[in-house]
Design a protein around this motif. Structure first.
Motif, PDB file in Angstrom:
ATOM      1  N   PRO A   1      91.523 109.982  59.981  1.00 23.63           N
ATOM      2  CA  PRO A   1      90.469 108.993  60.250  1.00 23.63           C
ATOM      3  C   PRO A   1      90.977 107.548  60.213  1.00 23.63           C
ATOM      4  O   PRO A   1      90.511 106.709  60.978  1.00 23.63           O
ATOM      5  N   LEU A   2      91.934 107.252  59.347  1.00 24.04           N
ATOM      6  CA  LEU A   2      92.514 105.904  59.303  1.00 24.04           C
ATOM      7  C   LEU A   2      93.227 105.584  60.606  1.00 24.04           C
ATOM      8  O   LEU A   2      93.063 104.510  61.178  1.00 24.04           O
ATOM      9  N   THR A   3      94.022 106.533  61.058  1.00 23.47           N
ATOM     10  CA  THR A   3      94.779 106.341  62.298  1.00 23.47           C
ATOM     11  C   THR A   3      93.842 106.278  63.499  1.00 23.47           C
ATOM     12  O   THR A   3      94.046 105.461  64.399  1.00 23.47           O
ATOM     13  N   ASP A   4      92.811 107.109  63.509  1.00 25.92           N
ATOM     14  CA  ASP A   4      91.837 107.069  64.609  1.00 25.92           C
ATOM     15  C   ASP A   4      91.178 105.695  64.697  1.00 25.92           C
ATOM     16  O   ASP A   4      91.002 105.152  65.791  1.00 25.92           O
TER      17      ASP A   4
ATOM     18  N   ILE B   1     101.838  97.734  60.686  1.00 27.12           N
ATOM     19  CA  ILE B   1     100.436  97.356  60.480  1.00 27.12           C
ATOM     20  C   ILE B   1     100.259  96.538  59.203  1.00 27.12           C
ATOM     21  O   ILE B   1      99.781  95.412  59.240  1.00 27.12           O
ATOM     22  N   ASP B   2     100.628  97.105  58.054  1.00 26.82           N
ATOM     23  CA  ASP B   2     100.450  96.391  56.786  1.00 26.82           C
ATOM     24  C   ASP B   2     101.305  95.123  56.788  1.00 26.82           C
ATOM     25  O   ASP B   2     102.512  95.170  57.014  1.00 26.82           O
ATOM     26  N   GLY B   3     100.652  93.998  56.561  1.00 27.12           N
ATOM     27  CA  GLY B   3     101.344  92.717  56.559  1.00 27.12           C
ATOM     28  C   GLY B   3     101.407  92.057  57.926  1.00 27.12           C
ATOM     29  O   GLY B   3     101.727  90.878  58.025  1.00 27.12           O
ATOM     30  N   VAL B   4     101.111  92.795  58.983  1.00 25.98           N
ATOM     31  CA  VAL B   4     101.128  92.244  60.342  1.00 25.98           C
ATOM     32  C   VAL B   4      99.689  92.114  60.860  1.00 25.98           C
ATOM     33  O   VAL B   4      99.265  91.028  61.267  1.00 25.98           O
ATOM     34  N   LEU B   5      98.942  93.196  60.831  1.00 24.86           N
ATOM     35  CA  LEU B   5      97.525  93.182  61.235  1.00 24.86           C
ATOM     36  C   LEU B   5      96.594  93.400  60.047  1.00 24.86           C
ATOM     37  O   LEU B   5      95.452  92.939  60.067  1.00 24.86           O
ATOM     38  N   ALA B   6      97.055  94.131  59.052  1.00 21.89           N
ATOM     39  CA  ALA B   6      96.291  94.331  57.814  1.00 21.89           C
ATOM     40  C   ALA B   6      96.820  93.309  56.809  1.00 21.89           C
ATOM     41  O   ALA B   6      97.933  93.442  56.304  1.00 21.89           O
TER      42      ALA B   6
ATOM     43  N   VAL C   1     102.698  98.847  73.352  1.00 20.81           N
ATOM     44  CA  VAL C   1     102.704  98.837  71.890  1.00 20.81           C
ATOM     45  C   VAL C   1     103.063 100.231  71.384  1.00 20.81           C
ATOM     46  O   VAL C   1     102.424 101.220  71.743  1.00 20.81           O
ATOM     47  N   VAL C   2     104.109 100.274  70.555  1.00 18.72           N
ATOM     48  CA  VAL C   2     104.547 101.524  69.934  1.00 18.72           C
ATOM     49  C   VAL C   2     104.398 101.363  68.423  1.00 18.72           C
ATOM     50  O   VAL C   2     104.935 100.418  67.844  1.00 18.72           O
ATOM     51  N   LEU C   3     103.686 102.268  67.814  1.00 21.75           N
ATOM     52  CA  LEU C   3     103.428 102.210  66.379  1.00 21.75           C
ATOM     53  C   LEU C   3     104.677 102.630  65.611  1.00 21.75           C
ATOM     54  O   LEU C   3     105.178 103.735  65.781  1.00 21.75           O
ATOM     55  N   SER C   4     105.169 101.729  64.753  1.00 27.28           N
ATOM     56  CA  SER C   4     106.334 102.042  63.922  1.00 27.28           C
ATOM     57  C   SER C   4     105.977 102.011  62.444  1.00 27.28           C
ATOM     58  O   SER C   4     106.838 102.071  61.584  1.00 27.28           O
ATOM     59  N   SER C   5     104.718 101.951  62.158  1.00 30.29           N
ATOM     60  CA  SER C   5     104.190 101.838  60.806  1.00 30.29           C
ATOM     61  C   SER C   5     103.964 103.206  60.171  1.00 30.29           C
ATOM     62  O   SER C   5     103.817 104.210  60.877  1.00 30.29           O
ATOM     63  N   THR C   6     103.877 103.241  58.845  1.00 32.56           N
ATOM     64  CA  THR C   6     103.518 104.489  58.170  1.00 32.56           C
ATOM     65  C   THR C   6     102.095 104.906  58.513  1.00 32.56           C
ATOM     66  O   THR C   6     101.707 106.029  58.223  1.00 32.56           O
ATOM     67  N   TRP C   7     101.346 104.041  59.151  1.00 37.46           N
ATOM     68  CA  TRP C   7      99.992 104.410  59.595  1.00 37.46           C
ATOM     69  C   TRP C   7     100.029 105.582  60.569  1.00 37.46           C
ATOM     70  O   TRP C   7      99.025 106.252  60.769  1.00 37.46           O
ATOM     71  N   ARG C   8     101.161 105.858  61.162  1.00 39.06           N
ATOM     72  CA  ARG C   8     101.249 107.001  62.087  1.00 39.06           C
ATOM     73  C   ARG C   8     101.198 108.323  61.337  1.00 39.06           C
ATOM     74  O   ARG C   8     101.096 109.383  61.958  1.00 39.06           O
ATOM     75  N   ASP C   9     101.255 108.280  59.991  1.00 36.18           N
ATOM     76  CA  ASP C   9     101.134 109.518  59.206  1.00 36.18           C
ATOM     77  C   ASP C   9      99.890 110.293  59.593  1.00 36.18           C
ATOM     78  O   ASP C   9      99.878 111.520  59.538  1.00 36.18           O
ATOM     79  N   GLY C  10      98.848 109.575  59.979  1.00 36.98           N
ATOM     80  CA  GLY C  10      97.605 110.224  60.389  1.00 36.98           C
ATOM     81  C   GLY C  10      97.763 111.110  61.604  1.00 36.98           C
ATOM     82  O   GLY C  10      96.927 111.976  61.865  1.00 36.98           O
TER      83      GLY C  10
ATOM     84  N   PRO D   1      87.823 102.301  54.358  1.00 34.87           N
ATOM     85  CA  PRO D   1      89.133 102.390  55.024  1.00 34.87           C
ATOM     86  C   PRO D   1      89.041 103.059  56.402  1.00 34.87           C
ATOM     87  O   PRO D   1      89.902 102.856  57.238  1.00 34.87           O
ATOM     88  N   PHE D   2      87.971 103.831  56.621  1.00 33.94           N
ATOM     89  CA  PHE D   2      87.845 104.564  57.880  1.00 33.94           C
ATOM     90  C   PHE D   2      87.188 103.756  58.991  1.00 33.94           C
ATOM     91  O   PHE D   2      87.150 104.200  60.139  1.00 33.94           O
ATOM     92  N   ASP D   3      86.647 102.584  58.662  1.00 35.69           N
ATOM     93  CA  ASP D   3      86.089 101.720  59.708  1.00 35.69           C
ATOM     94  C   ASP D   3      86.509 100.264  59.479  1.00 35.69           C
ATOM     95  O   ASP D   3      85.831  99.344  59.905  1.00 35.69           O
TER      96      ASP D   3
END
Length: 161
Positions: free
Chosen positions: A69-72, A8-13, A52-61, A28-30
């Protein structure tokens, strides 16, 4: 099944999405993601049918309640984009992102896959590097990277898994 492993970071964010979120006073939540990168991802998914399979640290959520809430928001935004996340790589304490992608692939055989990421995180599994599409973090996913991902997913030059 074909798969897009998505960071996510650097790709979509991206810096563009940071500016949009500041301008629109998003929390950050919206937060919003880079609209050009989302368009490229949607086009790639439509052209290939890849999951699409999430491989980002965003999956921490998925595991840490404070991050949920970030992941949602991420899952909701990608679903609204027509590029829903179907799964996430496992979190492995020993090894890096390459090990996590390799573990996911061991449990979910797929025909072809690509990795969209702004960092080379594959020292632990160098064989994955040939499936990595480097995304410049200053711009995020754009046409050049989407074309390369499409080539890999269609099995073109350099595209055989």
């Amino acid at each position: 099944m074909d798969v897009i492993f998505l960071d996510i970071d650097g790709v979509l964010a991206t810096p563009l999405s940071d500016r949009l979120n500041a301008l629109l006073r998003r929390t950050p939540f919206d937060q919003l993601f880079d609209p050009a990168a989302l368009w490229q991802l949607r086009r790639l998914v439509r052209r290939t049918g890849a999951a699409v399979v999430l491989s980002s640290t965003w999956r921490d959520g998925l595991y840490i309640p404070e991050c949920r809430p970030l992941t949602d928001n991420l899952y909701a935004r990608l679903a609204a984009n027509g590029t829903p996340i179907c799964d996430a790589t496992p979190m492995i304490s020993s090894g890096g992102k390459g090990s996590e992608i390799a573990a996911w692939l061991a449990r979910h055989p797929c025909r072809r896959f690509v990795i969209l990421d702004d960092h080379d995180c594959f020292a632990d599994v160098p064989a994955l590097r040939s499936r990595w599409v480097p995304v410049p973090s200053a711009t995020g996913l754009r046409a050049a990277q989407a074309r390369r991902a499409l080539q890999l997913l269609r099995g073109g030059p350099g595209g055989a898994p």
